[in-house]
Design an enzyme around this catalytic site. Structure first.
Site, short mmCIF file in Angstrom:
data_model
loop_
_atom_site.label_atom_id
_atom_site.label_comp_id
_atom_site.label_asym_id
_atom_site.label_seq_id
_atom_site.Cartn_x
_atom_site.Cartn_y
_atom_site.Cartn_z
N ARG A 1 9.10 22.30 39.95
CA ARG A 1 8.37 23.50 40.36
C ARG A 1 6.91 23.50 39.94
O ARG A 1 6.08 24.17 40.54
CB ARG A 1 9.06 24.74 39.78
CG ARG A 1 10.32 25.13 40.52
CD ARG A 1 11.08 26.22 39.79
NE ARG A 1 10.28 27.42 39.53
CZ ARG A 1 10.72 28.45 38.80
NH1 ARG A 1 11.92 28.40 38.25
NH2 ARG A 1 9.95 29.50 38.62
N LYS B 1 10.70 23.23 35.25
CA LYS B 1 9.65 24.26 35.29
C LYS B 1 9.10 24.48 33.89
O LYS B 1 9.85 24.79 32.97
CB LYS B 1 10.22 25.55 35.86
CG LYS B 1 9.29 26.76 35.79
CD LYS B 1 9.75 27.71 34.71
CE LYS B 1 8.86 28.93 34.61
NZ LYS B 1 9.26 29.79 33.47
N HIS C 1 21.62 14.88 36.70
CA HIS C 1 22.55 15.47 37.66
C HIS C 1 22.62 16.99 37.52
O HIS C 1 23.15 17.50 36.53
CB HIS C 1 23.97 14.93 37.48
CG HIS C 1 24.07 13.44 37.40
ND1 HIS C 1 23.91 12.60 38.48
CD2 HIS C 1 24.30 12.62 36.34
CE1 HIS C 1 24.06 11.35 38.10
NE2 HIS C 1 24.29 11.33 36.80
N TYR D 1 19.17 22.37 35.15
CA TYR D 1 18.00 23.24 35.17
C TYR D 1 17.36 23.17 33.79
O TYR D 1 18.02 23.45 32.78
CB TYR D 1 18.33 24.69 35.49
CG TYR D 1 17.13 25.59 35.31
CD1 TYR D 1 16.04 25.51 36.17
CD2 TYR D 1 17.04 26.47 34.23
CE1 TYR D 1 14.90 26.28 35.99
CE2 TYR D 1 15.90 27.26 34.04
CZ TYR D 1 14.85 27.15 34.92
OH TYR D 1 13.72 27.92 34.73
N ALA E 1 25.70 16.01 33.18
CA ALA E 1 25.75 16.64 34.49
C ALA E 1 26.07 18.13 34.37
O ALA E 1 26.99 18.53 33.66
CB ALA E 1 26.80 15.96 35.36
N ASN F 1 16.66 30.31 29.92
CA ASN F 1 15.35 30.60 29.30
C ASN F 1 15.00 32.07 29.23
O ASN F 1 13.94 32.42 28.72
CB ASN F 1 14.24 29.85 30.04
CG ASN F 1 14.14 30.22 31.50
OD1 ASN F 1 15.09 30.74 32.09
ND2 ASN F 1 13.01 29.95 32.10
#
Length: 218
Positions: free
Chosen positions: A87, A105, A117, A120, A134, A140
């Site tokens: 991002r 991000k 895999h 986030y 994975a 966050n």
């Protein structure tokens, strides 16, 4: 045990000079974007600016289906696989893997980090040779949207920040489908069992089996 010097060998990231300005890793989160913008301008001919403020080393492999948002830096010999979503505000080091359906991000990934895999990783710093299995993710933002507090067995530290993911020290291994709650700190050489829900500070050289069972590595 949660200072930058406790968690990371700064010789394994282009962010060495930047991180050296701070005591705690979460203090560096607010300035990652500006740091990347400044650093990108200093990179030599081994990097190509594939899009405005998107610098990729010539030896890196980026799948045509991956998205690289600005600003970001992708280091030498790093692989960004099909469907990866960077991002922006992402500094990815040397010999890293950013895998299928992985979203990054506002992060710093040291050299040899693998998020291969369905991961986030947001508002987080991942140390040298750390690996997320994975489906493991960094959460966050707290559900009540309050500012994140770092909690250890001995004290609580107010970060003053709403978005803080996880700080993984060098050589950390996170098992598949684990959730690292906001403000989680994993010391060097920590291993986390698969499907774990982790919060707080986990001391270095530990194995996190569950919230009630954290053992020292033998």
């Amino acid at each position: 045990m949660y200072k930058i010097t406790d968690l990371y060998d700064l010789d394994h990231t282009l962010a060495k000079e930047y991180l050296s300005r701070f005591t705690y890793p979460w203090e560096a989160l607010k300035g990652i974007k500006d740091m990347i913008l400044d650093l990108g301008k200093t990179l030599g001919g081994d990097y190509e600016e594939l899009a405005p403020e998107v610098w990729v080393h010539k030896s890196a492999e980026v799948a045509p289906t991956a998205y690289l948002g600005s600003p970001c830096i992708i280091g030498p010999n790093t692989e960004v696989r099909h469907g990866a979503f960077v991002r922006g505000s992402a500094l990815v080091g040397e010999d890293c893997v950013v895998g299928n359906s992985v979203e990054l991000k506002n992060v710093i990934l040291f050299d040899h980090v693998q998020v291969p895999h369905y991961n986030y990783v947001g508002d987080s710093i991942l140390g040298y040779f750390s690996h997320m299995g994975a489906g493991s993710i960094t959460s966050n933002v707290k559900s009540d949207k309050h500012l994140v507090v770092i909690k250890s067995a001995k004290e609580e530290i107010e970060t003053g920040i709403k978005k803080v993911g996880a700080m993984l020290g060098d050589h950390v291994e996170v098992g598949c489908n684990s959730v690292l709650n906001p403000g989680t700190i994993l010391g060097r050489n920590v291993s986390v069992y698969p499907t774990s829900c982790v919060r707080g500070v986990i001391p270095e050289d530990s194995i996190f089996k569950s919230s009630g069972e954290i053992v020292r590595r033998k």
